[in-house]
Motif scaffolding. Structure first.
Motif, mmCIF file in Angstrom:
data_model
loop_
_atom_site.group_PDB
_atom_site.id
_atom_site.type_symbol
_atom_site.label_atom_id
_atom_site.label_comp_id
_atom_site.label_asym_id
_atom_site.label_seq_id
_atom_site.Cartn_x
_atom_site.Cartn_y
_atom_site.Cartn_z
ATOM 1 N N ALA B 296 3.205 6.915 7.522
ATOM 2 C CA ALA B 296 4.353 7.726 7.943
ATOM 3 C C ALA B 296 4.580 7.714 9.449
ATOM 4 C CB ALA B 296 4.181 9.160 7.449
ATOM 5 N N ARG B 297 3.552 7.274 10.196
ATOM 6 C CA ARG B 297 3.741 7.286 11.651
ATOM 7 C C ARG B 297 4.642 6.162 12.122
ATOM 8 N NH1 ARG B 297 -1.986 7.801 14.280
ATOM 9 N NH2 ARG B 297 -0.756 7.611 16.175
ATOM 10 N N LEU B 298 4.803 5.168 11.279
ATOM 11 C CA LEU B 298 5.731 4.078 11.613
ATOM 12 C C LEU B 298 7.116 4.498 11.139
ATOM 13 C CD1 LEU B 298 6.355 1.217 12.571
ATOM 14 C CD2 LEU B 298 5.599 0.371 10.342
ATOM 15 N N THR B 299 8.014 4.745 12.064
ATOM 16 C CA THR B 299 9.335 5.261 11.672
ATOM 17 C C THR B 299 10.190 4.165 11.049
ATOM 18 O OG1 THR B 299 10.334 4.695 13.788
ATOM 19 C CG2 THR B 299 9.305 6.875 13.613
ATOM 20 N N ALA B 300 11.213 4.607 10.340
ATOM 21 C CA ALA B 300 12.131 3.666 9.697
ATOM 22 C C ALA B 300 12.798 2.787 10.739
ATOM 23 C CB ALA B 300 13.185 4.438 8.906
ATOM 24 N N GLU B 301 13.174 3.394 11.863
ATOM 25 C CA GLU B 301 13.888 2.647 12.900
ATOM 26 C C GLU B 301 13.017 1.531 13.467
ATOM 27 O OE1 GLU B 301 13.584 5.931 12.728
ATOM 28 O OE2 GLU B 301 15.644 6.532 12.252
ATOM 29 N N ARG B 302 11.764 1.897 13.761
ATOM 30 C CA ARG B 302 10.870 0.902 14.351
ATOM 31 C C ARG B 302 10.554 -0.196 13.346
ATOM 32 N NH1 ARG B 302 5.222 2.037 16.447
ATOM 33 N NH2 ARG B 302 4.905 0.083 17.567
ATOM 34 N N ALA B 417 10.833 0.945 5.607
ATOM 35 C CA ALA B 417 11.980 1.647 6.195
ATOM 36 C C ALA B 417 12.747 2.379 5.088
ATOM 37 C CB ALA B 417 12.888 0.661 6.915
ATOM 38 N N GLU B 418 12.931 1.687 3.973
ATOM 39 C CA GLU B 418 13.633 2.293 2.839
ATOM 40 C C GLU B 418 12.874 3.540 2.383
ATOM 41 O OE1 GLU B 418 14.889 -0.595 -0.336
ATOM 42 O OE2 GLU B 418 13.971 0.888 -1.640
ATOM 43 N N ARG B 419 11.552 3.404 2.281
ATOM 44 C CA ARG B 419 10.724 4.529 1.848
ATOM 45 C C ARG B 419 10.845 5.701 2.818
ATOM 46 N NH1 ARG B 419 6.042 5.473 -1.152
ATOM 47 N NH2 ARG B 419 6.961 3.937 -2.547
ATOM 48 N N MET B 420 10.792 5.387 4.111
ATOM 49 C CA MET B 420 10.862 6.456 5.101
ATOM 50 C C MET B 420 12.209 7.169 5.057
ATOM 51 S SD MET B 420 7.928 6.685 6.334
ATOM 52 C CE MET B 420 8.171 7.844 7.679
ATOM 53 N N GLN B 421 13.260 6.415 4.749
ATOM 54 C CA GLN B 421 14.581 7.046 4.630
ATOM 55 C C GLN B 421 14.614 7.980 3.423
ATOM 56 O OE1 GLN B 421 16.817 3.443 4.737
ATOM 57 N NE2 GLN B 421 17.070 3.500 6.953
ATOM 58 N N VAL B 422 13.995 7.521 2.313
ATOM 59 C CA VAL B 422 13.921 8.379 1.126
ATOM 60 C C VAL B 422 13.127 9.646 1.455
ATOM 61 C CG1 VAL B 422 12.947 8.562 -1.199
ATOM 62 C CG2 VAL B 422 14.175 6.491 -0.517
ATOM 63 N N ALA B 424 12.719 11.082 4.299
ATOM 64 C CA ALA B 424 13.492 11.961 5.178
ATOM 65 C C ALA B 424 14.579 12.694 4.397
ATOM 66 C CB ALA B 424 14.117 11.143 6.311
ATOM 67 N N ARG B 425 15.253 11.961 3.497
ATOM 68 C CA ARG B 425 16.329 12.579 2.730
ATOM 69 C C ARG B 425 15.762 13.673 1.813
ATOM 70 N NH1 ARG B 425 18.376 8.246 0.412
ATOM 71 N NH2 ARG B 425 17.520 8.565 -1.651
ATOM 72 N N GLU B 426 14.632 13.353 1.174
ATOM 73 C CA GLU B 426 14.018 14.348 0.294
ATOM 74 C C GLU B 426 13.608 15.582 1.083
ATOM 75 O OE1 GLU B 426 10.863 12.404 -1.801
ATOM 76 O OE2 GLU B 426 12.247 11.361 -3.158
ATOM 77 N N ARG B 427 13.120 15.361 2.309
ATOM 78 C CA ARG B 427 12.684 16.500 3.092
ATOM 79 C C ARG B 427 13.873 17.403 3.423
ATOM 80 N NH1 ARG B 427 11.109 14.574 8.240
ATOM 81 N NH2 ARG B 427 9.291 13.646 7.282
ATOM 82 N N ARG B 428 15.001 16.771 3.759
ATOM 83 C CA ARG B 428 16.187 17.581 4.081
ATOM 84 C C ARG B 428 16.626 18.418 2.876
ATOM 85 N NH1 ARG B 428 17.841 12.870 6.707
ATOM 86 N NH2 ARG B 428 19.249 12.283 5.021
ATOM 87 N N THR B 429 16.647 17.805 1.698
ATOM 88 C CA THR B 429 17.082 18.574 0.515
ATOM 89 C C THR B 429 16.105 19.695 0.216
ATOM 90 O OG1 THR B 429 16.482 16.476 -0.516
ATOM 91 C CG2 THR B 429 18.593 17.379 -1.100
ATOM 92 N N ARG B 430 14.809 19.413 0.374
ATOM 93 C CA ARG B 430 13.807 20.442 0.098
ATOM 94 C C ARG B 430 13.929 21.581 1.081
ATOM 95 N NH1 ARG B 430 9.136 16.441 0.258
ATOM 96 N NH2 ARG B 430 8.803 17.709 2.080
ATOM 97 N N GLU B 431 14.193 21.219 2.328
ATOM 98 C CA GLU B 431 14.317 22.259 3.357
ATOM 99 C C GLU B 431 15.489 23.177 3.056
ATOM 100 O OE1 GLU B 431 12.433 20.465 7.461
ATOM 101 O OE2 GLU B 431 14.503 20.003 6.941
ATOM 102 N N ARG B 432 16.582 22.574 2.604
ATOM 103 C CA ARG B 432 17.756 23.369 2.275
ATOM 104 C C ARG B 432 17.391 24.381 1.187
ATOM 105 N NH1 ARG B 432 22.338 19.681 0.498
ATOM 106 N NH2 ARG B 432 21.458 18.498 2.209
ATOM 107 N N PHE B 433 16.686 23.891 0.167
ATOM 108 C CA PHE B 433 16.297 24.780 -0.925
ATOM 109 C C PHE B 433 15.378 25.885 -0.401
ATOM 110 C CE2 PHE B 433 13.383 26.169 -4.206
ATOM 111 C CZ PHE B 433 14.223 26.419 -5.273
ATOM 112 N N ALA B 434 14.413 25.481 0.440
ATOM 113 C CA ALA B 434 13.416 26.445 0.924
ATOM 114 C C ALA B 434 14.029 27.489 1.844
ATOM 115 C CB ALA B 434 12.292 25.716 1.644
ATOM 116 N N SER B 435 15.088 27.118 2.569
ATOM 117 C CA SER B 435 15.696 28.129 3.433
ATOM 118 C C SER B 435 16.381 29.198 2.593
ATOM 119 C CB SER B 435 16.730 27.527 4.387
ATOM 120 O OG SER B 435 16.551 26.176 4.530
ATOM 121 N N VAL B 436 16.938 28.778 1.471
ATOM 122 C CA VAL B 436 17.624 29.744 0.618
ATOM 123 C C VAL B 436 16.617 30.546 -0.204
ATOM 124 C CG1 VAL B 436 19.404 30.026 -1.150
ATOM 125 C CG2 VAL B 436 19.600 28.178 0.502
#
Lengths: 336, 473
Positions: B296-302, B417-422, B424-436
């Motif tokens: 995970a330390r290797l970012t998608a961009e790099r 990179a594809e995995r890291m994007q997935v 990141a996307r999953e984390r955003r959706t989870r965060e949205r749920f967790a904030s609510v």
């Protein structure tokens, strides 16, 4: 614009889109409605399960029970949308066929509409399919068809045959009389060449299995099966052979290449070398999926149906993505 | 900012003798049935006498639990480790049969026959939306009453209306108290058409309209049906109310099942809110198919930038030499062997094994490490020695082996990179749920590459469930 002005090689005018939960059938239905609306056509996208998915996809406020334009397509085409509410559809139906204005409202007040649409089996479904069939056949004053095609975001594969066949069931319940006649008329449209039931799937085991089963059920019920849409396809980056090669004798080469790309030293135990295993593990999962997809694709091909493939939209489906999917369907020969 | 939702301790939930019912709800396609089955298996192997009630399981999943027919009776699941004193039964819900049983148990034989033969009933019992939900709850009530199991795990129907079972008692109530039912019942009770005499003018206009719409004979079928069911409605309602209270009781735990995708989590939100509104005890959220990365330390961009650089240099090399494969040029691709290898790969997929190791072991082609790195450094390689030790340059050539190392590495990086994007996307959706829903405990289940269709797979899911500490985002 109307259907008569186009020489349409495909006679399908009612497209029913089903699929296992999670396969993106609402998205595919919306993309199909967009694709079919090209070249100045007008399509109606119908939602029957009250999930509001269509409004979300098109980034608009929740749809009322009313046909309204939801998107325009370059070249003058239009997509209209309708979220069918079974209760309102029943009142609509009563009004249309019987001019029951006051009595219809009285029925609602008494709970009869509630009764009919939630407790009476089949009636609810006959109203939903009946409404779609009505839109398919509707003509304006000049006699032109109002919609060139109607696309229905239908219930999932597991329930689709029952949902569509419910008219048969109602016809069995009501052995004569107006409901019988209505059900028969709807069934005639559903079983005609004007209708096609499309199945959306992913190339994963369960969705593929459900698709194969669903096609068999539809065929057994005499319902016309259209195409299979394989959704959310991801590109094949490395296959199993390549992955094995890295795991085996190409390991050091790969570490060296990673190092060349600036990801650390290639020496054993160095950064680049340590990267190989986690990357390889991900690649293994990828290759395993590729192998599963290959098998799924073979099973789909064996159905002998037209197959369309849509790629995965990395960041989820937004409006732009929806148009891209529609374009992709058009390049695969989907035409109104 | 890091966010850490409370962890859902699945083992504590399953081991607690006070937990008597676990209800898995969630939208379709999120692995709800698999979760229910995995929980049942884990509970049984940890010593509970458990039964799993599944609704419409995928065929191979059903087979994995020995369920070959839909016979509406719990059957012992073979192949379970019963050493902890537990056992597992499983059944598939037969909606029509459950409904028929209710009728048979609640009406005298003549009346029961009249109901079972009524075309309206036949259609109702097999088809209408909501029957499945209601019958699942009916069956749950029955299983609970038998008191043969100390833990019942229930799967719920895969529809938006998956919480319809919560509405069943209420709906039944308003249905029975509805004036429409009384209207329907009146003539039937008073002996057919004669009963119409007692209706006021408005009512008879109504029935007239109804007759016009549905046809008189259909109305009569409905009336007969409703009249025949009349005596049973009380019982229905009583049991529906009892089941509802059972669901609210402390021994029940609801698990909302979802995948870390926008739509699935939106549905999960709806379930969480609905359960709260009904004062149903929510144990937490099971988040299936969560992706992670060991790099995970290797970012998608790099990773992408490096992949592009490698692809460019491979192209340059290819232009310069016309042949870029370094060191493997002597490998001729043998089609037959490749096919055999592919088949072996396909088999391996079923057993989820480490491909390289098994492949070589089976062929007996273990060879000394012949890579250009000195063997003495082998000890410093921390991971998967088997793949390295058995690295087989004498083994058959693969088409993939012909790819230049740069492109192999680029492929690995693109997948990363594809995995890291997935991720990141999953984390955003989870965060949205967790904030609510910050209070909802979460168990995350790491994604498996394929579907689960044997006990071993269910055990693995159970492991991951128990081990599913949510990751900080």
């Amino acid at each position: 614009m109307s259907a008569q002005q186009h020489a349409a090689p495909d006679p399908t005018r009612l497209h029913i889109v089903t699929g296992k939960g999670g396969t993106g059938k609402t998205t595919v239905a919306a993309a199909l409605a967009l694709a079919l609306a090209a070249e100045g056509r007008r399509t109606l996208l119908v939602e029957v399960e009250g999930r509001g998915g269509i409004a979300q996809l098109f980034e608009t406020a929740p749809l009322p029970y009313e046909e309204r334009r939801i998107a325009v397509v370059p070249g003058g085409g239009e997509v209209h949308a309708l979220a069918i509410d079974p209760e309102l559809a029943l009142l609509d139906y009563l009004e249309m066929f019987y001019k029951l204005g006051r009595a219809g409202r009285a029925l609602k007040k008494l709970g009869a509409v509630d009764f009919a649409t939630t407790i009476a089996p089949g009636l609810r479904d006959v109203l939903l399919t009946g409404k779609a069939c009505e839109a398919v056949r509707r003509k304006d004053k000049a006699g032109w068809r109002v919609y060139d095609a109607v696309v229905m975001d239908a219930p999932p594969t597991g329930r689709i045959t029952r949902f569509l066949n419910v008219n048969d069931e109602v016809a069995g319940l009501a052995r004569f009389g107006p409901i019988y006649n209505q059900a028969q008329a709807v069934m005639r449209v559903l079983k005609s060449a004007e209708t096609a039931v499309h199945l959306v799937t992913l190339l994963e085991e369960m969705p593929v299995q459900e698709t194969v089963d669903g096609v068999a059920e539809l065929r057994a019920a005499g319902l016309p099966v259209g195409a299979v849409v394989v959704n959310m396809l991801r590109p094949v980056v490395l296959d199993d052979e390549a992955v094995r090669a890295v795991a085996e004798d190409r390991r050091a080469d790969v570490a060296k290449a990673l190092s060349q790309a600036g990801l650390g030293g290639a020496r054993r135990g160095g950064h680049a070398e340590r990267l190989v295993d986690p990357l390889l593990e991900q690649a293994r999962e990828h290759a395993e999926r590729v192998a599963l997809e290959r098998r799924g694709r073979a099973e789909i091909a064996a159905l002998g149906l037209p197959v369309h493939e849509l790629g995965l939209l990395g960041d989820g489906v937004d409006l732009g993505g929806l148009y891209r999917l529609a374009e992709s369907l058009r390049t695969q020969g989907v035409r109104g | 900012m890091s966010w850490q939702p409370p962890a859902l301790d699945v083992d504590a939930l399953l081991d607690d003798p006070d937990t008597r019912i676990v209800v898995c709800c969630g939208s379709g396609g999120v692995g709800k049935t698999t979760t229910a089955a995995a929980l049942g298996l884990r509970a049984a192997e940890r010593g509970r006498a458990a039964v799993v009630l599944t609704i419409d399981p995928a065929r191979r999943l059903a087979q994995s639990m020995g369920l070959t027919e839909l016979d509406n009776t719990p059957r012992r699941v073979p192949g379970i480790d019963e050493s902890a004193g537990g056992r597992l039964d499983a059944m598939m819900l037969d909606m029509k049969r459950t409904f028929d049983d209710v009728v048979l148990a609640n009406a005298d034989p003549a009346r029961a026959r009249a109901i079972l033969e009524n075309p309206f009933y036949q259609s109702l019992s097999a088809g209408f939306a909501g029957t499945q939900e209601y019958m699942a709850m009916e069956k749950l009530g029955q299983l609970r009453a038998r008191d043969e199991w100390d833990l019942i795990i229930v799967d719920t129907p895969p529809s938006r209306s998956a919480l319809d079972f919560l509405d069943a008692p209420k709906r039944l109530g308003s249905f029975l108290d509805g004036r429409f039912i009384k209207l329907l019942m009146a003539p039937a009770k008073a002996g057919g058409r004669a009963g119409m005499m007692f209706l006021n003018a408005g009512m008879s206009m109504m029935t007239g309209a109804l007759n016009k719409v549905v046809g008189a004979h259909l109305l009569k079928d409905v009336q007969t049906f409703v009249a025949a069911m009349d005596t049973m409605f009380g019982g229905f309602r009583k049991r529906a109310d009892a089941t509802y209270r059972l669901l609210q009781a402390p021994g029940t735990a609801f698990l909302v099942v979802a995948a870390p995708e926008r739509d699935a989590l939106r549905e999960a939100s709806y379930f969480v809110e609905r359960l709260a509104a009904e004062r149903m005890p929510l144990a937490g959220l099971v988040l299936n198919r969560v992706h992670g990365s060991e790099a995970a330390r290797l970012t998608a961009e790099r990773a992408l930038a490096a992949a592009e650089a490698l692809e460019e240099s491979a192209e340059e090399l290819s232009d310069a030499t016309g042949d870029v494969a370094d060191g493997d040029t002597d490998d001729a691709v043998d089609d037959a062997t490749t096919d055999a290898a592919t088949d072996a790969m396909d088999d391996a997929v079923d057993h989820v094994t480490v491909v390289g190791a098994e492949e070589n072991g089976a062929d007996g082609t273990d060879t000394p490490d012949s890579s250009d790195v000195p063997d003495t450094e082998d000890v410093t390689v921390p991971q998967q020695p088997s793949a390295d030790v058995e690295s087989a340059s004498a083994y058959d050539p693969e088409p993939g082996a012909d790819l230049p190392a740069e492109l192999l590495a680029a492929g690995l990086l693109r997948l990363h990179a594809e995995r890291m994007q997935v991720v990141a996307r999953e984390r955003r959706t989870r965060e949205r749920f967790a904030s609510v829903h910050p209070d909802v405990a979460v168990a995350e289940v790491a994604a498996l590459p394929g579907d689960v269709h044997d006990l071993e797979g269910l055990r693995e899911v159970g492991e991951r469930l128990a081990d599913g500490q949510p990751t900080a985002a």
